[in-house]
Design a protein around this motif. Structure first.
Motif, short mmCIF file in Angstrom:
data_model
loop_
_atom_site.label_atom_id
_atom_site.label_comp_id
_atom_site.label_asym_id
_atom_site.label_seq_id
_atom_site.Cartn_x
_atom_site.Cartn_y
_atom_site.Cartn_z
N ALA A 152 0.87 -1.18 0.00
CA ALA A 152 0.00 0.00 0.00
C ALA A 152 0.90 1.22 0.00
O ALA A 152 1.79 1.35 0.84
CB ALA A 152 -0.91 0.01 1.22
N LEU A 154 0.75 5.23 0.33
CA LEU A 154 -0.22 6.14 0.92
C LEU A 154 0.37 7.52 1.14
O LEU A 154 1.50 7.65 1.63
CB LEU A 154 -0.68 5.60 2.28
N ALA A 177 -7.49 -2.85 2.73
CA ALA A 177 -7.24 -2.27 1.40
C ALA A 177 -7.36 -3.32 0.30
O ALA A 177 -7.90 -3.04 -0.78
CB ALA A 177 -5.86 -1.63 1.36
N TYR A 178 -6.86 -4.54 0.55
CA TYR A 178 -7.01 -5.62 -0.43
C TYR A 178 -8.47 -5.94 -0.69
O TYR A 178 -8.90 -6.13 -1.83
CB TYR A 178 -6.31 -6.90 0.06
N PRO A 182 -8.80 1.06 -2.44
CA PRO A 182 -8.34 2.36 -1.93
C PRO A 182 -9.46 3.36 -1.68
O PRO A 182 -9.37 4.17 -0.76
CB PRO A 182 -7.37 2.85 -3.01
N LEU A 185 -10.82 2.71 1.68
CA LEU A 185 -9.85 3.11 2.69
C LEU A 185 -9.94 4.61 2.95
O LEU A 185 -9.95 5.05 4.11
CB LEU A 185 -8.44 2.73 2.22
N ALA A 213 -4.20 6.92 -2.29
CA ALA A 213 -3.80 5.55 -1.94
C ALA A 213 -3.70 4.70 -3.18
O ALA A 213 -4.54 4.79 -4.07
CB ALA A 213 -4.80 4.93 -0.96
N VAL A 215 -2.99 0.55 -4.03
CA VAL A 215 -2.88 -0.79 -3.43
C VAL A 215 -2.55 -1.79 -4.55
O VAL A 215 -3.17 -1.76 -5.61
CB VAL A 215 -4.20 -1.20 -2.75
#
Length: 218
Positions: A152, A154, A177-178, A182, A185, A213, A215
């Motif tokens: 990630a 960020l 996040a997975y 994003p 998040l 973000a 990911v």
């Protein structure tokens, strides 16, 4: 920043340069584009934090400059978190006091912080960002980590759930996040910011911070 991002992507994918060299070359190229039309000596010239990862054989190469965060999810063990906190030391007592218990419409703390940071940005003894000086890349945090299965990347405003709000730890953030992506998040971050718009619970300079973000799963 779009121009810097384009340069970073092109050089990272089309050269044998290390990421520090990619960043230095990119800063220099963008500065050259604007040298004849802009006052690049002005302390308020546009600047950016940088976070990058790139596959390098069995390892993942990373780079962080300024206050972005990279959380690397390893196959075995705890995440490796790369975070440059050097900028945190450059907020005066006056700016912190103005931030504490401030009115929502009072921007004095933020303006004070910006003025003070401009005086120490990209200078010895200060902190470093991607602006107009390619040597800022020498101050980036970089390296290689083996057996990484995801990451990630960020901005500091997208890392608040861990760094400031303590709503989750890094493994939980990566899992969230997975699974959610994003956008979710950032939405979760906004929920916490809106619970405390005046910064009385979690002191900060803005109701909402910029949040970006990325990911990835490897």
């Amino acid at each position: 920043m779009h121009q810097l991002g384009s340069q970073l992507l092109w050089l990272a994918g089309n050269s044998g340069l290390r990421l520090e060299e990619v960043l230095a070359e990119s800063i220099g190229a963008v500065a050259a584009m604007h040298r004849d039309a802009c006052d690049l000596d002005h302390p308020g010239s546009p600047c950016s934090t940088v976070a990058m990862v790139r596959c390098a054989g069995s390892a993942l190469e990373y780079l962080v400059l300024s206050d972005s965060v990279i959380a690397l999810d390893r196959v075995n063990g705890e995440p490796v978190v790369i975070q440059d906190k050097s900028v945190d030391g450059f907020a005066s007592d006056n700016a912190r006091a103005a931030s504490s218990g401030r009115d929502k419409s009072d921007k004095s703390a933020l303006f004070t912080l910006i003025r003070e940071q401009q005086q120490v940005r990209n200078r010895p003894g200060g902190y470093w960002v991607a602006q107009v000086d390619p040597s800022a890349a020498d101050h980036a945090m970089s390296g290689f980590v083996e057996e990484v299965r995801g990451a990630a990347l960020l901005s500091d405003g997208a890392a608040l759930l861990v760094t400031d709000f303590r709503a989750m730890d890094w493994p939980a953030l990566l899992t969230f996040a997975y699974e959610q992506g994003p956008s979710a998040l950032i939405a979760a971050t906004r929920e916490f910011e809106d619970r405390d718009p005046d910064g009385s619970i979690w002191p900060r300079y803005k109701h909402r911070d910029d949040a970006t973000a990325v990911v990835c799963r490897l």
